[in-house]
Write a protein that holds these residues in place. Structure first.
Motif, PDB file in Angstrom:
ATOM      1  N   PHE A  41       0.803  -1.148   0.106  1.00 50.78           N
ATOM      2  CA  PHE A  41      -0.038  -0.119  -0.058  1.00 50.78           C
ATOM      3  C   PHE A  41       0.853   1.245   0.001  1.00 50.78           C
ATOM      4  CE2 PHE A  41      -2.528  -3.089   1.870  1.00 50.78           C
ATOM      5  CZ  PHE A  41      -3.817  -3.109   1.321  1.00 50.78           C
ATOM      6  N   VAL A  42       0.348   2.321  -0.819  1.00 50.21           N
ATOM      7  CA  VAL A  42       1.189   3.635  -0.827  1.00 50.21           C
ATOM      8  C   VAL A  42      -0.014   4.492  -0.979  1.00 50.21           C
ATOM      9  CG1 VAL A  42       1.442   3.500  -3.605  1.00 50.21           C
ATOM     10  CG2 VAL A  42       3.132   4.881  -2.044  1.00 50.21           C
ATOM     11  N   LEU A  43       0.550   5.714  -0.381  1.00 51.96           N
ATOM     12  CA  LEU A  43      -0.583   6.817   0.066  1.00 51.96           C
ATOM     13  C   LEU A  43      -0.722   7.682  -1.307  1.00 51.96           C
ATOM     14  CD1 LEU A  43      -2.877   7.665   1.710  1.00 51.96           C
ATOM     15  CD2 LEU A  43      -1.113   9.638   2.865  1.00 51.96           C
ATOM     16  N   GLU A  44      -1.466   8.162  -2.043  1.00 54.38           N
ATOM     17  CA  GLU A  44      -1.511   8.866  -3.397  1.00 54.38           C
ATOM     18  C   GLU A  44      -1.173  10.150  -2.919  1.00 54.38           C
ATOM     19  OE1 GLU A  44      -5.171   9.706  -5.375  1.00 54.38           O
ATOM     20  OE2 GLU A  44      -6.558   9.784  -3.647  1.00 54.38           O
ATOM     21  N   GLU A  45      -0.870  10.841  -3.625  1.00 52.35           N
ATOM     22  CA  GLU A  45      -0.486  12.478  -4.041  1.00 52.35           C
ATOM     23  C   GLU A  45       0.264  12.785  -2.796  1.00 52.35           C
ATOM     24  OE1 GLU A  45      -1.664  14.375  -5.952  1.00 52.35           O
ATOM     25  OE2 GLU A  45      -3.544  13.261  -6.577  1.00 52.35           O
ATOM     26  N   TYR A  46       1.286  12.008  -2.465  1.00 62.90           N
ATOM     27  CA  TYR A  46       2.651  12.258  -1.934  1.00 62.90           C
ATOM     28  C   TYR A  46       3.075  13.737  -1.964  1.00 62.90           C
ATOM     29  CZ  TYR A  46       6.856  11.782   0.686  1.00 62.90           C
ATOM     30  OH  TYR A  46       8.147  12.204   1.388  1.00 62.90           O
ATOM     31  N   MET A  47       3.418  14.469  -1.028  1.00 66.63           N
ATOM     32  CA  MET A  47       3.848  15.718  -1.394  1.00 66.63           C
ATOM     33  C   MET A  47       5.478  15.992  -0.989  1.00 66.63           C
ATOM     34  SD  MET A  47       1.247  17.021  -2.785  1.00 66.63           S
ATOM     35  CE  MET A  47       1.622  18.849  -2.707  1.00 66.63           C
ATOM     36  N   GLY A  48       5.968  14.968  -0.360  1.00 66.05           N
ATOM     37  CA  GLY A  48       7.409  14.759   0.246  1.00 66.05           C
ATOM     38  C   GLY A  48       8.470  15.157  -0.931  1.00 66.05           C
ATOM     39  N   SER A  49       9.724  15.525  -0.570  1.00 64.53           N
ATOM     40  CA  SER A  49      10.684  15.659  -1.479  1.00 64.53           C
ATOM     41  C   SER A  49      11.528  14.447  -1.964  1.00 64.53           C
ATOM     42  CB  SER A  49      11.702  17.030  -1.049  1.00 64.53           C
ATOM     43  OG  SER A  49      12.216  16.345   0.185  1.00 64.53           O
ATOM     44  N   ASP A  50      11.370  13.634  -0.709  1.00 65.25           N
ATOM     45  CA  ASP A  50      12.426  12.417  -1.099  1.00 65.25           C
ATOM     46  C   ASP A  50      11.369  11.322  -1.314  1.00 65.25           C
ATOM     47  OD1 ASP A  50      14.643  13.486   0.250  1.00 65.25           O
ATOM     48  OD2 ASP A  50      13.853  12.917   2.409  1.00 65.25           O
ATOM     49  N   PRO A  51      12.192  10.253  -1.927  1.00 70.24           N
ATOM     50  CA  PRO A  51      11.062   8.906  -2.597  1.00 70.24           C
ATOM     51  C   PRO A  51      10.489   8.457  -1.495  1.00 70.24           C
ATOM     52  CG  PRO A  51      13.280   9.105  -3.519  1.00 70.24           C
ATOM     53  CD  PRO A  51      13.328   9.866  -2.541  1.00 70.24           C
ATOM     54  N   LEU A  52       9.142   8.053  -1.838  1.00 71.33           N
ATOM     55  CA  LEU A  52       8.344   7.572  -0.734  1.00 71.33           C
ATOM     56  C   LEU A  52       8.438   6.128  -0.801  1.00 71.33           C
ATOM     57  CD1 LEU A  52       5.871   7.835   1.023  1.00 71.33           C
ATOM     58  CD2 LEU A  52       4.211   7.241  -0.916  1.00 71.33           C
ATOM     59  N   TYR A  53       8.817   5.495   0.438  1.00 71.76           N
ATOM     60  CA  TYR A  53       8.736   4.078   0.909  1.00 71.76           C
ATOM     61  C   TYR A  53       7.795   3.459   0.620  1.00 71.76           C
ATOM     62  CZ  TYR A  53      10.544  -0.117   3.346  1.00 71.76           C
ATOM     63  OH  TYR A  53      10.952  -1.339   3.746  1.00 71.76           O
ATOM     64  N   VAL A  54       7.770   2.102  -0.019  1.00 73.70           N
ATOM     65  CA  VAL A  54       6.732   1.437  -0.236  1.00 73.70           C
ATOM     66  C   VAL A  54       6.673   0.095   0.171  1.00 73.70           C
ATOM     67  CG1 VAL A  54       5.434   0.289  -2.044  1.00 73.70           C
ATOM     68  CG2 VAL A  54       6.592   2.329  -2.663  1.00 73.70           C
ATOM     69  N   GLY A  55       7.992  -0.466   0.478  1.00 78.97           N
ATOM     70  CA  GLY A  55       8.097  -2.012   1.256  1.00 78.97           C
ATOM     71  C   GLY A  55       9.400  -2.413   1.113  1.00 78.97           C
ATOM     72  N   LYS A  56       9.880  -3.629   1.433  1.00 80.75           N
ATOM     73  CA  LYS A  56      10.969  -4.181   1.360  1.00 80.75           C
ATOM     74  C   LYS A  56      10.668  -5.821   0.946  1.00 80.75           C
ATOM     75  CE  LYS A  56      15.045  -5.198   4.347  1.00 80.75           C
ATOM     76  NZ  LYS A  56      15.959  -4.577   3.469  1.00 80.75           N
ATOM     77  N   LEU A  57      11.549  -6.221   0.148  1.00 84.78           N
ATOM     78  CA  LEU A  57      11.552  -7.488  -0.368  1.00 84.78           C
ATOM     79  C   LEU A  57      12.888  -8.263   0.150  1.00 84.78           C
ATOM     80  CD1 LEU A  57      10.780  -7.458  -4.027  1.00 84.78           C
ATOM     81  CD2 LEU A  57       9.205  -7.895  -2.389  1.00 84.78           C
ATOM     82  N   HIS A  58      12.597  -9.511   0.889  1.00 80.94           N
ATOM     83  CA  HIS A  58      13.784 -10.100   1.313  1.00 80.94           C
ATOM     84  C   HIS A  58      13.573 -11.589   1.181  1.00 80.94           C
ATOM     85  CE1 HIS A  58      17.331 -10.264   4.043  1.00 80.94           C
ATOM     86  NE2 HIS A  58      16.596 -11.368   4.712  1.00 80.94           N
ATOM     87  N   SER A  59      14.679 -12.214   0.810  1.00 80.44           N
ATOM     88  CA  SER A  59      14.723 -13.733   0.879  1.00 80.44           C
ATOM     89  C   SER A  59      15.465 -14.236   2.091  1.00 80.44           C
ATOM     90  CB  SER A  59      15.512 -14.142  -0.523  1.00 80.44           C
ATOM     91  OG  SER A  59      15.648 -15.570  -0.716  1.00 80.44           O
ATOM     92  N   ASP A  60      15.301 -15.587   2.490  1.00 77.96           N
ATOM     93  CA  ASP A  60      15.743 -16.296   3.344  1.00 77.96           C
ATOM     94  C   ASP A  60      17.166 -16.477   3.079  1.00 77.96           C
ATOM     95  OD1 ASP A  60      13.596 -16.340   4.975  1.00 77.96           O
ATOM     96  OD2 ASP A  60      12.721 -18.062   4.368  1.00 77.96           O
ATOM     97  N   VAL A  61      17.543 -16.566   1.592  1.00 76.76           N
ATOM     98  CA  VAL A  61      18.696 -16.911   1.259  1.00 76.76           C
ATOM     99  C   VAL A  61      19.695 -15.681   1.488  1.00 76.76           C
ATOM    100  CG1 VAL A  61      20.218 -17.923  -0.748  1.00 76.76           C
ATOM    101  CG2 VAL A  61      17.792 -18.512  -0.711  1.00 76.76           C
ATOM    102  N   ASP A  62      19.359 -14.738   1.533  1.00 76.64           N
ATOM    103  CA  ASP A  62      20.009 -13.549   1.745  1.00 76.64           C
ATOM    104  C   ASP A  62      20.533 -13.588   3.094  1.00 76.64           C
ATOM    105  OD1 ASP A  62      21.178 -11.151   1.700  1.00 76.64           O
ATOM    106  OD2 ASP A  62      19.485 -10.008   0.962  1.00 76.64           O
ATOM    107  N   LYS A  63      21.952 -13.513   3.255  1.00 79.49           N
ATOM    108  CA  LYS A  63      22.560 -13.538   4.513  1.00 79.49           C
ATOM    109  C   LYS A  63      23.165 -12.236   4.933  1.00 79.49           C
ATOM    110  CE  LYS A  63      22.176 -17.973   4.673  1.00 79.49           C
ATOM    111  NZ  LYS A  63      21.022 -18.694   5.618  1.00 79.49           N
TER     112      LYS A  63
END
Length: 785
Positions: free
Chosen positions: A55-77
């Motif tokens: 989920f991401v909020l519409e009409e974001y007015m900030g100057s930095d990129p809006l954080y949406v989420g994170k992908l992570h795998s169990d293989v990643d150490k």
């Protein structure tokens, strides 16, 4: 504490961000609990990092990129050996991923109304081998809505109508507003309606947008149109919601709630008595505040003394009552009329009968004005009779006219001569007595229709007209005669007693009992031996033969005088001659030819054949005359026959040539240079026969001395001659030379006694000169040849 719109939006963004972080924590927790699994035949690790939705909020007015989420795998150490890749809708352009950490950010401002969600795919690769360590996973990034769209009336502005006098709560029109925000999330798209302008006359349902009347008995005649302003607000009308407005124009439609009323209780009109029938006397109108069919009215005369004289009708365009005349007005007979007129609506609404009767009454008084009228005859048409034997001055009848006005002016009479061009009748100017002015003839004109004029003595411009029909009575003044011109024939082989003609008679008179004619032969013809007459007693008679053997060569035409008497009183008679021709007839008795000249013609030849023969003879004669004429006009040959007389002929050639350009007839160079020897040339103006007989004369003389001397002599004569034409004119010289082999053959001096010339040499020139040798020779055989 009240929050502004901007503060409220920031508050919602903080809440949404908190929810996203909570979801991420739970997702990582689920991933840590997942275990790999193996499939038979081929080992496979269970996918433990798939997220179904971000989920991401519409009409974001900030100057930095809006954080949406994170992908992570169990293989990643966490040693950087795993590389994360993002693909799908908006990858790299809208959404980016940190290939080392798997963090996803939105780089652009998102609008849910443009696109509500994005479908992407993620993959984890071994950085060294670029081989996937996890299967490719698909997930959705959903744009969370905020209240950034106000309600809009797509069909506005609105127009509507409602009948006047409608009860409270009558539905007028329904308005509808739409909101582009997400109707399934929060109250951003939940709209309520309110009325900003148009109270207290109208109201609106908050949820449905139905506009209704709010006051009873709204009168169109007082105010017929209203302008309403309707507002639609989202967030269920709460503070911070967005709103939109539209206008609604409401028109009150008319109902028949106003009865007609005459502006005045009585009217008066003056009309002249000379106004013709069907003329308009007056126009009246009852006032009605309604319009259209509700204002339509009917007028009628309900009472008064002019019911049969006047009538009233309605003008459909103006709803006026039109009073017209049905009968002629007469001031002397009645000077005024009173009419009671009613006006009523045609279409009455029962709901408003309590307002009173939908009709009204008024009184109309019509005053008839006196007009100086022309004289009026006691009868429109007079019928009179007179005998055609009436003498001039005979009284036929009398007409009478009077002045209808109160002054009763005297009347003078006259005849309109346009109806009596021959002036057969006269009228007494004072008494109106009509008499004959000429002798009448019924056979010429049996009925005379004349117009009599009656003129007021005091006002001659007032003229009345009366019509008189005069019938001429018949007398027996015309003798009978043949009904037609008969062409009677009798056959040469006619038998005694044979009817050859049936005759009838006519008479210009017209007796009441009809005609009766009597036929007989005159006294001189009664005892003839050729024909007889039989009266058939039916106004016809038959002509019969008395003998046979009529012959055209003896007598081709017979004249039979017939005596005809009519039955008039006194009776009249006439003698008519019947011409009878004798004809050659066929076996059926049909005449073939009636000409007596036919007997002198040769047998077997008709008149047509003789005419054709004569035409042929005339044609041959014309042809012969033409041939003879052509032969005489033909040119005679130059060689004379022996039988023709020999005489000296002077032949003149008047050919002047065509000037210097004509090189065929004359050689102009030879005239300019006389030393040039000219060859013989054929002239175009000499026939071949003459050219053949011409002698070559000049070529034998080498120097043209003869011509040169001749021309110089003529030039000298012209130079010294004061009457000669100018030097530059054309001189014509007819010179033939000065010698001949045959010398002179002229016979002009042959009759002299001292002529001792010898012409014996002519006999040596051949047969062509034999005739000359005989005439001029000295031998004794030439004297009587």
């Amino acid at each position: 504490m009240k929050l502004g719109r901007v503060e409220f939006c920031h508050f919602l963004q903080i809440i949404a961000l908190f929810l996203c972080l909570s979801g991420m924590s739970q997702a990582e927790l689920s991933r840590s609990r997942s275990k790999p699994y193996f499939q038979s035949g081929r080992p496979r690790t269970k996918r433990s990092w798939v997220w179904n939705q971000f989920f991401v909020l519409e009409e974001y007015m900030g100057s930095d990129p809006l954080y949406v989420g994170k992908l992570h795998s169990d293989v990643d150490k966490g040693d950087g050996s795993i590389k994360y890749i993002l693909s799908g809708e908006g990858a790299s352009s809208i959404f980016i991923i940190d290939e080392n950490t798997g963090d996803i950010h939105a780089t652009k401002r998102l609008d849910r109304e443009e696109q509500a969600y994005y479908t992407l795919r993620a993959q984890a690769l071994d950085r060294q081998t670029s081989k996937p360590v996890e299967p490719e996973s698909e997930f959705v990034i959903k744009i969370q809505d905020i209240n950034d769209n106000e309600p809009k009336f797509l069909d506005g502005p609105y127009t509507a109508g409602v009948p006047e006098m409608s009860p409270v709560g009558t539905s007028v029109v329904q308005v509808t507003a739409t909101d582009a925000d997400d109707p399934t999330y929060g109250n951003s798209a939940r709209v309520v309606y309110s009325i900003l302008q148009g109270q207290p006359y109208f109201s609106v349902e908050p949820k449905t947008g139905v506009i209704k009347t709010a006051l009873p008995n709204m009168d169109r005649e007082a105010k017929d149109q209203y302008l309403l302003v309707i507002q639609a607000k989202d967030m269920v009308g709460q503070n911070g919601g967005l709103s939109g407005t539209t206008s609604v124009t409401v028109t009150l439609t008319d109902v028949n709630d106003n009865p007609p009323r005459f502006p005045r209780r009585s009217y008066q009109y003056n009309v002249p008595e000379s106004l013709p029938v069907a003329s308009v006397v007056a126009r009246i109108k009852a006032a009605d505040a309604d319009v259209g069919p509700n204002a339509e009215m009917e007028y009628k005369i309900v009472d008064g003394d002019g019911l049969g004289v006047f009538k009233i009708s309605v003008d459909k365009d103006t709803q006026e009552g039109i009073i017209t005349i049905q009968k002629e007005l007469d001031y002397e007979g009645k000077a005024s009329y009173t009419l009671r007129i009613e006006a009523a609506n045609k279409h009455v609404d029962p709901r408003f009968l309590s307002l009173g009767p939908f009709s009204d009454m008024t009184t109309v008084k019509i005053i008839v004005e006196d007009v100086d009228e022309p004289p009026v005859f006691t009868s429109r048409l007079y019928s009179m009779v007179v005998s055609e034997a009436a003498k001039v001055g005979t009284i036929i009848g009398t007409v009478a006219a009077h002045d209808p006005d109160a002054s009763n002016s005297p009347v003078r009479y006259s005849i309109d001569r346009n109806t009596d061009l021959e002036r057969y009748f006269n009228i007494d100017a004072n008494s109106g007595v009509i008499t004959t002015a000429k002798s009448l003839d019924r056979e010429t004109n049996a009925v005379h229709n004349i117009t009599v004029l009656a003129m007021e003595s005091q006002n001659p411009s007032q003229i009345g007209r009366g019509y008189v029909g005069i019938t001429i009575l018949d007398i027996n003044d015309n003798a009978p005669e043949f009904a037609m011109e008969y062409e009677t024939t009798v056959c040469e082989n006619a038998q005694p007693g044979q009817v050859i003609q049936k005759i009838s008679a006519v008479d210009k008179d017209d007796p009441p009992s009809g005609h009766q004619f009597y036929f007989s032969l005159t006294g001189d013809a009664a005892n003839n031996h050729n024909f007889s007459l039989q009266d058939n007693k039916d106004n016809t008679a038959s002509v019969l033969t008395r003998r046979n053997g009529f012959r055209r060569q003896e007598q081709s035409v017979y004249y039979l005088p017939i005596f005809i008497v009519d039955s008039g009183s006194p009776s009249l008679s006439s003698t008519n001659t019947l011409t009878i021709r004798v004809c050659d007839c066929d076996v059926d008795g049909i005449a073939q030819t009636c000409n007596a000249e036919a007997y002198i013609l040769p047998a077997g030849l008709s008149t047509g054949a003789l005419i054709a023969i004569l035409a042929c003879v005339l044609t041959l004669l014309v042809l012969v005359l033409l041939i003879v004429t052509m032969r005489r006009r033909k040119k005679e040959p130059l060689i004379f026959d022996e039988e023709r007389d020999i005489r000296e002929n002077i032949v003149r050639y008047d050919d002047e040539g065509g000037g210097e350009e004509d090189t065929e007839a004359f050689d102009m160079a030879a005239l300019r240079n006389l030393n040039i020897i000219r060859d013989t040339k054929t002239r175009r103006d000499v026939t071949p026969e003459i050219q053949f007989l011409s002698r070559p004369t000049f070529k034998s003389i080498p120097d043209n001395v003869i011509f040169r001397e001749f021309i110089w002599e003529r030039l000298k004569e012209a130079d010294v001659d004061p009457c000669a034409p100018p030097y530059d004119s054309l001189q014509t010289y007819a010179f033939e030379g000065n010698g001949s082999v045959a010398e002179s053959l002229s016979s002009l001096d042959s009759i002299s006694s001292n002529s001792d010339q010898n012409y014996d040499y002519l006999s040596d020139w051949g047969p062509r000169f034999k005739r000359l040798a005989d005439m001029y020779g000295t031998g004794p055989e030439s004297l009587y040849s």
